[in-house]
Write a protein that holds these residues in place. Sequence first.
Motif, PDB file in Angstrom:
ATOM      1  N   ASP A  64       0.919  -1.188   0.111  1.00 24.76           N
ATOM      2  CA  ASP A  64       0.026   0.081  -0.036  1.00 24.76           C
ATOM      3  C   ASP A  64       0.836   1.406  -0.142  1.00 24.76           C
ATOM      4  N   GLY A  65       2.341   1.126  -0.077  1.00 23.71           N
ATOM      5  CA  GLY A  65       3.246   2.276  -0.179  1.00 23.71           C
ATOM      6  C   GLY A  65       3.269   3.045   1.308  1.00 23.71           C
ATOM      7  N   LEU A  66       2.738   2.478   2.477  1.00 28.51           N
ATOM      8  CA  LEU A  66       2.826   3.046   3.755  1.00 28.51           C
ATOM      9  C   LEU A  66       3.949   2.316   4.408  1.00 28.51           C
ATOM     10  N   ASP A  67       4.945   1.751   3.897  1.00 26.85           N
ATOM     11  CA  ASP A  67       5.925   1.117   4.674  1.00 26.85           C
ATOM     12  C   ASP A  67       6.925   2.183   4.869  1.00 26.85           C
ATOM     13  N   LEU A  68       7.791   2.492   5.880  1.00 32.37           N
ATOM     14  CA  LEU A  68       8.871   3.500   6.103  1.00 32.37           C
ATOM     15  C   LEU A  68       9.567   3.801   4.932  1.00 32.37           C
ATOM     16  N   ALA A  69       9.991   3.095   3.903  1.00 29.04           N
ATOM     17  CA  ALA A  69      10.840   3.103   2.921  1.00 29.04           C
ATOM     18  C   ALA A  69      10.242   3.976   1.863  1.00 29.04           C
ATOM     19  N   SER A  70       9.061   3.648   1.532  1.00 29.57           N
ATOM     20  CA  SER A  70       8.037   4.135   0.553  1.00 29.57           C
ATOM     21  C   SER A  70       7.569   5.617   0.925  1.00 29.57           C
ATOM     22  N   VAL A  71       7.240   5.530   2.097  1.00 29.91           N
ATOM     23  CA  VAL A  71       6.992   6.896   2.872  1.00 29.91           C
ATOM     24  C   VAL A  71       7.893   8.053   2.719  1.00 29.91           C
ATOM     25  N   ASN A  72       9.140   7.342   3.209  1.00 30.07           N
ATOM     26  CA  ASN A  72      10.513   8.440   3.340  1.00 30.07           C
ATOM     27  C   ASN A  72      11.272   8.277   2.181  1.00 30.07           C
ATOM     28  N   ARG A  73      10.925   7.972   0.985  1.00 31.40           N
ATOM     29  CA  ARG A  73      11.781   8.146  -0.180  1.00 31.40           C
ATOM     30  C   ARG A  73      12.552   9.524  -0.226  1.00 31.40           C
ATOM     31  N   PRO A  74      13.705   9.245  -0.937  1.00 26.30           N
ATOM     32  CA  PRO A  74      14.464  10.677  -1.086  1.00 26.30           C
ATOM     33  C   PRO A  74      13.730  11.516  -2.047  1.00 26.30           C
ATOM     34  N   PHE A  75      14.072  12.803  -1.526  1.00 23.79           N
ATOM     35  CA  PHE A  75      13.292  13.819  -2.267  1.00 23.79           C
ATOM     36  C   PHE A  75      14.448  14.748  -2.624  1.00 23.79           C
ATOM     37  N   THR A  76      14.563  15.539  -4.058  1.00 26.58           N
ATOM     38  CA  THR A  76      15.713  16.457  -4.104  1.00 26.58           C
ATOM     39  C   THR A  76      14.864  17.899  -4.193  1.00 26.58           C
ATOM     40  N   PRO A  77      15.402  18.824  -3.436  1.00 27.45           N
ATOM     41  CA  PRO A  77      14.490  19.915  -3.508  1.00 27.45           C
ATOM     42  C   PRO A  77      14.506  20.822  -4.731  1.00 27.45           C
ATOM     43  N   PRO A  78      13.542  21.600  -4.779  1.00 32.26           N
ATOM     44  CA  PRO A  78      13.687  22.445  -6.213  1.00 32.26           C
ATOM     45  C   PRO A  78      14.601  23.544  -5.948  1.00 32.26           C
ATOM     46  N   SER A  79      14.826  24.356  -6.972  1.00 33.58           N
ATOM     47  CA  SER A  79      15.788  25.516  -6.792  1.00 33.58           C
ATOM     48  C   SER A  79      15.078  26.615  -6.002  1.00 33.58           C
ATOM     49  N   PRO A  80      15.732  27.224  -5.144  1.00 33.89           N
ATOM     50  CA  PRO A  80      15.330  28.319  -4.386  1.00 33.89           C
ATOM     51  C   PRO A  80      14.638  29.360  -4.997  1.00 33.89           C
ATOM     52  N   GLY A  81      13.717  30.065  -4.572  1.00 31.09           N
ATOM     53  CA  GLY A  81      12.658  30.969  -5.100  1.00 31.09           C
ATOM     54  C   GLY A  81      11.604  31.589  -4.213  1.00 31.09           C
ATOM     55  N   PRO A  82      11.347  32.636  -4.480  1.00 27.59           N
ATOM     56  CA  PRO A  82      10.012  33.077  -3.718  1.00 27.59           C
ATOM     57  C   PRO A  82       8.936  32.089  -3.566  1.00 27.59           C
ATOM     58  N   GLY A  83       8.754  31.904  -2.202  1.00 28.51           N
ATOM     59  CA  GLY A  83       7.665  30.944  -1.842  1.00 28.51           C
ATOM     60  C   GLY A  83       8.012  29.458  -1.873  1.00 28.51           C
ATOM     61  N   VAL A  84       9.154  29.077  -2.408  1.00 34.10           N
ATOM     62  CA  VAL A  84       9.417  27.731  -2.608  1.00 34.10           C
ATOM     63  C   VAL A  84      10.220  27.002  -1.313  1.00 34.10           C
ATOM     64  N   TRP A  85       9.683  25.909  -0.954  1.00 38.82           N
ATOM     65  CA  TRP A  85      10.168  25.385   0.130  1.00 38.82           C
ATOM     66  C   TRP A  85      11.684  24.765  -0.191  1.00 38.82           C
ATOM     67  N   GLN A  86      12.425  25.045   0.975  1.00 39.25           N
ATOM     68  CA  GLN A  86      13.858  24.666   0.921  1.00 39.25           C
ATOM     69  C   GLN A  86      14.087  24.024   2.331  1.00 39.25           C
ATOM     70  N   PRO A  87      15.026  23.324   2.460  1.00 35.86           N
ATOM     71  CA  PRO A  87      15.563  22.621   3.776  1.00 35.86           C
ATOM     72  C   PRO A  87      15.871  23.794   4.831  1.00 35.86           C
ATOM     73  N   THR A  88      15.481  23.569   6.142  1.00 38.34           N
ATOM     74  CA  THR A  88      15.392  24.809   6.911  1.00 38.34           C
ATOM     75  C   THR A  88      16.343  24.510   8.103  1.00 38.34           C
ATOM     76  N   PRO A  89      16.839  25.861   8.618  1.00 37.64           N
ATOM     77  CA  PRO A  89      17.834  25.832   9.728  1.00 37.64           C
ATOM     78  C   PRO A  89      16.960  25.173  11.236  1.00 37.64           C
ATOM     79  N   PRO A  90      17.810  24.831  12.059  1.00 40.94           N
ATOM     80  CA  PRO A  90      19.438  24.812  12.030  1.00 40.94           C
ATOM     81  C   PRO A  90      19.990  23.701  11.252  1.00 40.94           C
ATOM     82  N   GLY A  91      19.565  22.680  11.122  1.00 39.31           N
ATOM     83  CA  GLY A  91      20.135  21.566  10.482  1.00 39.31           C
ATOM     84  C   GLY A  91      19.995  21.271   9.311  1.00 39.31           C
TER      85      GLY A  91
END
Length: 415
Positions: free
Chosen positions: A152-179
Amino acid sequence: MASARPYPRPRRRTLLIGAGAGAAALTTPGLAGVASARGSDVDTVLEWYDVTAATIGVITGPLQVNSSRTWAVGWIAAWRAVTRARGGAAADAALAGAVHEALTTLAPARATDLDAALVATLDRLGPTAAVRAAVENGRDAARDVLAERAGDGLDLASVNRPFTPPSPGPGVWQPTPPGFAAAVQAGQGDGRPFLIDDVPAYLPGPPPALDSSRYARDLAESRAIGAAQSSRRTDRQTEVARFWAQTSLNGYTGALRAAVAGRLRGTARRVALVALFHAATVDAQIVTYAAKYRDLRWRPVTAIRSGDIAPDPAWAPLITTPAHPEYPSGHTTYAGAAETVLRALAGPPAGPVALASPTAAGVTLTYRDWRELTRDNIDARVWSGIHFRHTDEVGAAVGRLVAAAGLARWDGRPR
C-alpha cells in the motif's frame, strides 16, 4: 508455559533484537504492566488498546503514518472478528487474537511481550471451544487485512523516499535551519488510503499568493508570536506550542482512549471507533502530504529570513521546523479528521480529558470538547513559529472533509 495451555498458543517465531519501530520511552504502560493488571472485571477493549499503544510507543514524525497504519490494520481486523463472534468471551478472544496477530507481524521485536499479553487474556477468558475458535478467527481476520494492505506504499521506505529540493525562489520550500535536514515523508502522498478512493478529489486549493493581504497578515503573526524569544507569546501559549510539538498520533492516543472508555457501549462499536479513527487519520495524512509535495510552499523561517518583506536573517522559531513543506499542516489535518470521527462515533467526552505530552514535561492540558484539541493544534503551530495560520485552518478543514467522506464509505473492508 504457554505451550501447556489447552487454548492455541502463540506462534513460534524468531525474535529480532531491539525495540520495534518507534518503541521508545512510553507514555502508556509497558506491556508487562498491561499483562499483570488482570482481574475478572478487565475491559478487554481497553486492555488491547493499551497493548497496542505500548507496542507503538513514542514516535517521531517519519514513523507516524506507518504507526497509524499498524493501529488501523490491527483494529479493522478486530472489528471484523468481533462482528463474527457472538459476544461475551468469544468477542473478547476474537479481539485479542486479531490485534495480537497484526502486532506480532508488524512489530515482531515485541513478540515476547505480545505473546505474554495474549496468554494473560486467555487465562482470564478460559479454555472453552468458543474462545479457541474466536482466537483463530481473529488471527484469520488479521491475516486477511494484512494481505489486503500489502504493497500500500505506507512502509517506511516508501513513505520516506529520497526527495531532491527544487531550486530556491520566492515561496518555494527549501531545507530549514538549524540542521537543513533532507525532506522526510515525501512519498506519503502516494500511499493507498483505507477509506477514500480518490486522493486528488480532497486536495485543497493553492496557498495564498505572496502579494495577498492574507499572506502578509499571516507572515506578520508568525514572525511576531512564533519567534523563539517572542515578547508577545504568553507562557500559556508557549506551553500549548510545546505540548503539541509531539506527533499527532501520540497526542491523540490518550484522547481516543478516553472516548473508548466513555459512554460508548458494545464491543463492536468501541472497536469500530478505534479502527475508523486510525483509518481516517491515515487517509488525512496521505492527502496532506500529497498537497505538501504538490505545492512545495516555504516555511515561515525561510520566508522571514530571506523573503521580500522585511527580511530578518537571524529570526528563529520557538520549535525546530519539521523537514517537509509548509502547506497544509499535517498536525491540523490529523486533528480535523480525529475531531470528526470522535464527534460522529463517540459523542462528546464523558468528562474532562486530561492529556500529557513527551515534548512538554510537567504540562497537562484538559479538554471538554473534541473541537478544543483542533483549536489548540491550529494555534500551537502558529505559536511555534513553524506554520502560517491559513495553512493550519486549511489543514483542519481538509481533515474534516476526508474523515467525513471515509465514514460515509465504511463497510469494514480497507481499500
